[in-house]
Scaffold this motif. Structure first.
Motif, PDB file in Angstrom:
ATOM      1  N   UNK A 254       0.829  -1.210   0.000  1.00 38.45           N
ATOM      2  CA  UNK A 254       0.000   0.000   0.000  1.00 38.45           C
ATOM      3  C   UNK A 254       0.859   1.254   0.000  1.00 38.45           C
ATOM      4  N   UNK A 255       1.978   1.211   0.721  1.00 41.98           N
ATOM      5  CA  UNK A 255       2.871   2.362   0.745  1.00 41.98           C
ATOM      6  C   UNK A 255       3.491   2.635  -0.616  1.00 41.98           C
ATOM      7  N   UNK A 256       3.873   1.566  -1.323  1.00 46.07           N
ATOM      8  CA  UNK A 256       4.409   1.719  -2.680  1.00 46.07           C
ATOM      9  C   UNK A 256       3.321   2.214  -3.618  1.00 46.07           C
ATOM     10  N   UNK A 257       2.134   1.628  -3.504  1.00 49.15           N
ATOM     11  CA  UNK A 257       1.018   1.985  -4.385  1.00 49.15           C
ATOM     12  C   UNK A 257       0.632   3.443  -4.239  1.00 49.15           C
ATOM     13  N   UNK A 258       0.613   3.944  -2.998  1.00 53.45           N
ATOM     14  CA  UNK A 258       0.220   5.330  -2.769  1.00 53.45           C
ATOM     15  C   UNK A 258       1.175   6.307  -3.441  1.00 53.45           C
ATOM     16  N   UNK A 259       2.465   5.979  -3.463  1.00 53.75           N
ATOM     17  CA  UNK A 259       3.448   6.879  -4.063  1.00 53.75           C
ATOM     18  C   UNK A 259       3.446   6.799  -5.584  1.00 53.75           C
ATOM     19  N   UNK A 260       3.231   5.596  -6.119  1.00 48.80           N
ATOM     20  CA  UNK A 260       3.281   5.404  -7.565  1.00 48.80           C
ATOM     21  C   UNK A 260       1.906   5.470  -8.218  1.00 48.80           C
ATOM     22  N   UNK A 261       0.859   5.675  -7.403  1.00 49.06           N
ATOM     23  CA  UNK A 261      -0.521   5.732  -7.913  1.00 49.06           C
ATOM     24  C   UNK A 261      -0.864   4.458  -8.677  1.00 49.06           C
ATOM     25  N   UNK A 262      -0.528   3.317  -8.069  1.00 45.37           N
ATOM     26  CA  UNK A 262      -0.772   2.010  -8.677  1.00 45.37           C
ATOM     27  C   UNK A 262      -1.306   1.059  -7.611  1.00 45.37           C
ATOM     28  N   UNK A 263      -2.612   1.064  -7.357  1.00 44.24           N
ATOM     29  CA  UNK A 263      -3.152   0.187  -6.314  1.00 44.24           C
ATOM     30  C   UNK A 263      -2.977  -1.289  -6.661  1.00 44.24           C
ATOM     31  N   UNK A 264      -2.475  -2.043  -5.708  1.00 48.58           N
ATOM     32  CA  UNK A 264      -2.217  -3.466  -5.923  1.00 48.58           C
ATOM     33  C   UNK A 264      -3.402  -4.318  -5.489  1.00 48.58           C
ATOM     34  N   UNK A 265      -3.633  -5.384  -6.226  1.00 50.52           N
ATOM     35  CA  UNK A 265      -4.517  -6.454  -5.796  1.00 50.52           C
ATOM     36  C   UNK A 265      -3.637  -7.618  -5.348  1.00 50.52           C
ATOM     37  N   UNK A 266      -3.966  -8.193  -4.194  1.00 50.91           N
ATOM     38  CA  UNK A 266      -3.134  -9.247  -3.626  1.00 50.91           C
ATOM     39  C   UNK A 266      -3.853 -10.588  -3.641  1.00 50.91           C
ATOM     40  N   UNK A 267      -3.091 -11.631  -3.921  1.00 53.41           N
ATOM     41  CA  UNK A 267      -3.627 -12.976  -3.847  1.00 53.41           C
ATOM     42  C   UNK A 267      -3.649 -13.462  -2.408  1.00 53.41           C
ATOM     43  N   UNK A 268      -4.091 -14.674  -2.210  1.00 51.70           N
ATOM     44  CA  UNK A 268      -4.115 -15.252  -0.869  1.00 51.70           C
ATOM     45  C   UNK A 268      -2.710 -15.724  -0.496  1.00 51.70           C
ATOM     46  N   UNK A 269      -2.261 -15.435   0.710  1.00 55.09           N
ATOM     47  CA  UNK A 269      -0.938 -15.921   1.129  1.00 55.09           C
ATOM     48  C   UNK A 269      -0.960 -17.425   1.334  1.00 55.09           C
ATOM     49  N   UNK A 270       0.191 -18.051   1.144  1.00 54.14           N
ATOM     50  CA  UNK A 270       0.293 -19.492   1.360  1.00 54.14           C
ATOM     51  C   UNK A 270       1.675 -19.838   1.882  1.00 54.14           C
ATOM     52  N   UNK A 271       1.725 -20.922   2.640  1.00 54.55           N
ATOM     53  CA  UNK A 271       3.017 -21.410   3.112  1.00 54.55           C
ATOM     54  C   UNK A 271       3.712 -22.067   1.932  1.00 54.55           C
ATOM     55  N   UNK A 272       4.805 -21.449   1.483  1.00 60.46           N
ATOM     56  CA  UNK A 272       5.506 -21.948   0.307  1.00 60.46           C
ATOM     57  C   UNK A 272       6.498 -23.039   0.679  1.00 60.46           C
ATOM     58  N   UNK A 273       7.107 -22.902   1.831  1.00 61.97           N
ATOM     59  CA  UNK A 273       8.089 -23.899   2.250  1.00 61.97           C
ATOM     60  C   UNK A 273       8.096 -23.996   3.757  1.00 61.97           C
ATOM     61  N   UNK A 274       8.558 -25.131   4.245  1.00 57.12           N
ATOM     62  CA  UNK A 274       8.611 -25.376   5.680  1.00 57.12           C
ATOM     63  C   UNK A 274       9.796 -26.285   5.958  1.00 57.12           C
ATOM     64  N   UNK A 275      10.274 -26.201   7.217  1.00 53.65           N
ATOM     65  CA  UNK A 275      11.400 -27.032   7.638  1.00 53.65           C
ATOM     66  C   UNK A 275      12.625 -26.813   6.760  1.00 53.65           C
ATOM     67  N   UNK A 276      12.839 -25.564   6.330  1.00 58.33           N
ATOM     68  CA  UNK A 276      14.051 -25.234   5.602  1.00 58.33           C
ATOM     69  C   UNK A 276      14.056 -25.635   4.153  1.00 58.33           C
TER      70      UNK A 276
END
Length: 331
Positions: A254-276
């Protein structure tokens, strides 16, 4: 009339350029520049400087260290802090160290003028033009985007500080355009050395696409859970990390979007990796890119052994649009 002398101390040439442009029009001041607190201190020791406009997050010597040195050495100058670190604790600390005022980046020219008038450093009647020595910096794209991220990072840290009731230590953002293969090798190396948990979240904004990776050290998850007053009957530790990731990644974007006038849409977060096992990072959507604009932020929680790395990975196709929007900031 005695010439007023001003030092702008900030590691970002874009920030120095913005501050120079924000100074009151026609102010007869001689302006000096410094890219870190150590260089700034040397200038203060050599020259008679009336006012320092001081950033906090800098390499070599940060703004806190410079303020402490100014007090310790009895250097004769006034200091107004201009920073992207807007945590309440940051304001309290710089005030305690002697700063006259605290202004949020990017600074509003009207607020800067009003502040200078209020503290008795600027007389609107004294107008004859900036003195020699006020050459305008010419920031590179990397420097400019790093400053945009710096401001966004500070906003995200302020939110995190309020949510957790802590003080967040901020880094100098690291911005690089790199080959995706280099990134994958770096992530694989990190996974081999430490047990890590990584949360991934994609984002898009009219011509810009990217992937955020928030990397936690596995050994610190219990400390994060305690800090967030987690109860086993409420949710799993992994759900807790997903919630924290949404707060931090969302606030930064949101901080980047406010400065560049480019509102972001975000996907759902997911655990990409675990246990290293960071090898799964090779399956990122971004692997289809040849290169990536990579932003690395290494946050720390003061008073706790908690650190986490935030990587914002922008596709190569996103760079021209980011460049154009940054150019608008300087017009």
């Amino acid at each position: 009339m005695t010439e007023f002398t001003l030092l702008i101390c900030d590691d970002s040439s874009m920030a120095r350029k913005q501050l120079l442009r924000a100074l009151p029009s026609g102010w007869p001041a001689q302006v000096f520049h410094a890219a870190d607190g150590q260089v700034g201190l040397e200038l203060l020791r050599q020259k008679s400087i009336d006012l320092v406009l001081l950033d906090l997050t800098m390499p070599v010597l940060d703004g806190y260290g410079m303020l402490a040195a100014i007090r310790r050495e009895g250097l004769s100058c006034q200091v107004v802090v201009v920073s992207g670190d807007i945590q309440d604790e940051a304001v309290r600390r710089v005030t305690e160290l002697g700063a006259l005022a605290f202004l949020q980046k990017p600074v509003d020219p009207a607020i800067l003028m009003r502040t200078l008038v209020d503290v008795g450093l600027y007389d609107p009647a004294a107008r004859s033009g900036l003195a020699q020595g006020a050459e305008e910096p010419q920031p590179s794209f990397r420097d400019s985007f790093q400053e945009v991220v710096n401001v966004a990072m500070g906003q995200a840290a302020a939110l995190l500080a309020k949510v957790l009731g802590v003080y967040v230590r901020l880094p100098v953002p690291n911005v690089n355009l790199m080959e995706v293969g280099e990134l994958q090798m770096a992530l694989a190396q990190a996974g081999n050395e430490k047990r890590l948990v990584t949360v991934s979240q994609g984002y898009i904004a009219g011509g810009i696409s990217g992937e955020a990776l928030l990397i936690f050290h596995d050994s610190e998850i219990a400390d994060v859970a305690r800090l967030m007053h987690w109860q086993p009957d409420q949710s799993s530790p992994m759900e807790l990390l997903l919630d924290l990731s949404c707060v931090l990644i969302g606030a930064c974007l949101r901080g980047i979007a406010a400065q560049l006038n480019l509102p972001f849409s975000q996907g759902h977060p997911q655990i990409l990796s675990h246990d290293g096992e960071l090898a799964q990072c090779a399956q990122l959507e971004g692997v289809r890119w040849q290169r990536t604009l990579a932003v690395e932020l290494c946050y720390g929680i003061e008073g706790y052994d908690i650190h986490f790395d935030l990587l914002l990975l922008f596709s190569e196709d996103s760079v021209p649009l980011i460049q154009r929007n940054i150019a608008y900031l300087m017009e």
